[in-house]
Design an enzyme around this catalytic site. Structure first.
Site, PDB file in Angstrom:
ATOM      1  N   ASP A  60       0.876  -1.164   0.000  1.00  0.00           N
ATOM      2  CA  ASP A  60       0.000   0.000   0.000  1.00  0.00           C
ATOM      3  C   ASP A  60       0.927   1.230   0.000  1.00  0.00           C
ATOM      4  O   ASP A  60       2.121   1.109   0.258  1.00  0.00           O
ATOM      5  CB  ASP A  60      -0.867  -0.072   1.268  1.00  0.00           C
ATOM      6  CG  ASP A  60      -1.626   1.196   1.527  1.00  0.00           C
ATOM      7  OD1 ASP A  60      -2.271   1.701   0.588  1.00  0.00           O
ATOM      8  OD2 ASP A  60      -1.579   1.701   2.672  1.00  0.00           O
ATOM      9  N   ASP A  94      -0.083   5.113   1.074  1.00  0.00           N
ATOM     10  CA  ASP A  94      -0.272   6.072   2.177  1.00  0.00           C
ATOM     11  C   ASP A  94      -0.293   5.354   3.531  1.00  0.00           C
ATOM     12  O   ASP A  94      -1.056   4.398   3.717  1.00  0.00           O
ATOM     13  CB  ASP A  94      -1.587   6.834   1.993  1.00  0.00           C
ATOM     14  CG  ASP A  94      -1.517   7.782   0.822  1.00  0.00           C
ATOM     15  OD1 ASP A  94      -1.158   8.941   1.021  1.00  0.00           O
ATOM     16  OD2 ASP A  94      -1.817   7.330  -0.300  1.00  0.00           O
ATOM     17  N   ASP A 128      -1.947  -0.518   5.744  1.00  0.00           N
ATOM     18  CA  ASP A 128      -2.399   0.034   7.032  1.00  0.00           C
ATOM     19  C   ASP A 128      -3.890   0.334   7.075  1.00  0.00           C
ATOM     20  O   ASP A 128      -4.391   0.798   8.092  1.00  0.00           O
ATOM     21  CB  ASP A 128      -1.652   1.348   7.325  1.00  0.00           C
ATOM     22  CG  ASP A 128      -2.137   2.475   6.439  1.00  0.00           C
ATOM     23  OD1 ASP A 128      -2.301   2.245   5.227  1.00  0.00           O
ATOM     24  OD2 ASP A 128      -2.379   3.578   6.959  1.00  0.00           O
TER      25      ASP A 128
HETATM   26 MG    MG Z   1      -2.890   3.218   3.430  1.00  0.00          MG
END
Ligand code: MG
Length: 375
Positions: free
Chosen positions: A112, A114, A315
């Site tokens: 991922d 960000d 996340d």
């Molecule tokens: Mg993220």
């Protein structure tokens, strides 16, 4: 995953009405009047479902804990975190276990962007990777097939990462690009042959292509209806659009949710998911980051679970779909990046982006040692 079965459009036939479930509670809650001056409290039952969703998808930073009246001593926080890690052990501390399982297998890395490679910052336009992280990702891609799977548009995430040797899946996996030379499956309805910016032949896979005009329309409307809410920022990711509220005063959260809801009730083919301080509007199709992982593995000829060990690091709530695919197929490792305890389908955890960088560097060091031993 049987790719032949995906020749049909992945649009769900039965699209449930968006106003039944949007934002995690029934739409009738929205129809009640929202007090203009009295700020919503955490114990206000009218907003509990919504605030729970917002807060669980936007874990407060330590400096913000006082603001929401959670006063845990830092020792207690650490205790809670370490007991959570019994269930989601550190990927750094489990490194030996990972490489043991990787013996004679090809590791494939999914990242991922960000909150995983770049820290979460107030201005999403300025979510840059550190120089060290950039070189860690570049080094990892030398030795392992590496893909970035982001909620951002593919063009934007490519602009931020800037490494031609990676695979990119933007818009939560709804916009995938492959170098044509790496693709083993080309007879697919949703493939488009194209050229990238360097003039190389590529294949695009865009299962939500038909939604582009609708997303553009919704994007323009959301910009209009949120322009008087200080800090609100609407972003167009081509196949989805997002409303960022990380810079919006918490007192205005009910207002921003109401406005987004009012726009979406006219679009039953769109749905909403929660990201970290962002409301994400997406086509209601049977496609997510988990499907994108399966699709990438299969399209690249890497779907044999006996020979391949996928590692997915993310996340966000949207990363849970990918963690679920890896967990249910017992295929590899989902690694959740989180500095606070969270329920997850991941197997392992890393505390923050700096631990992600250490993990990637460890993989590179291990691979280089293995190559030295072999030579
Ligand atoms: Mg993220």
């Amino acid at each position: 995953m049987d790719l032949s079965s995906m020749n049909a459009s992945p649009v769900l036939a039965d699209s449930s009405p968006i106003n039944q479930t949007i934002l995690g509670f029934h739409s009738s809650v929205f129809s009640r009047s929202i007090p203009k001056k009295k700020p919503a409290k955490l114990d206000d039952v009218r907003f509990n479902g919504w605030l729970d969703a917002m807060q669980s998808s936007s874990p407060p930073r330590k400096s913000m804990l006082k603001d929401i009246a959670i006063e845990l001593a830092s020792d207690d926080n650490d205790l809670v975190y370490y007991s959570w890690m019994l269930k989601y052990p550190s990927a750094l501390k489990s490194f030996h276990h990972i490489i043991t399982r990787a013996h004679k297998k090809k590791i494939v890395i999914f990242l991922d962007y960000d909150g995983t490679l770049s820290p979460i910052v107030d201005d999403p336009e300025r979510a840059f990777m550190s120089i060290e992280m950039h070189s860690a990702v570049k080094d990892v891609a030398k030795y392992f097939p590496t893909a970035i799977i982001s909620g951002r548009s593919r063009d934007k995430v490519y602009e931020l990462v800037g490494l031609t040797e990676l695979f990119y899946a933007g818009s939560h996996g709804m916009d995938i690009i492959f170098p044509a030379k790496d693709t083993i499956l080309i007879n697919h309805l949703n493939y488009i042959r194209s050229m990238d910016k360097q003039g190389k032949e590529v294949n695009l896979f865009q299962p939500a292509r038909e939604f582009i005009p609708m997303i553009n329309e919704v994007f323009r409307t959301l910009v209009e209806v949120t322009k008087d809410i200080p800090g609100a920022f609407v972003e167009n990711h081509k196949f989805c659009t997002s409303v960022h509220y990380r810079n919006v005063d918490e007192k205005s959260w009910p207002m921003i949710a109401q406005r987004v809801h009012d726009v979406l009730k006219d679009y039953p083919r769109l749905t909403l998911t929660h990201g970290r301080k962002v409301l994400e509007v997406r086509p209601l199709i049977d496609w997510d980051k988990g499907k994108a992982v399966e699709f990438l593995l299969e399209s690249l000829g890497l779907s044999n679970a006996n020979d391949v060990l996928p590692i997915y690091i993310g996340d966000d709530r949207t990363d849970e779909d990918a963690f679920k695919v890896l967990r249910e197929g017992n295929r590899g490792y989902g690694i959740l990046v989180s500095s606070v305890p969270k329920k997850s389908k991941a197997f392992l955890s890393l505390r923050d982006t700096s631990e992600v960088k250490e993990f990637l560097k460890s993989l590179v060091r291990w691979k280089e040692q293995m190559l030295n031993v072999d030579s």
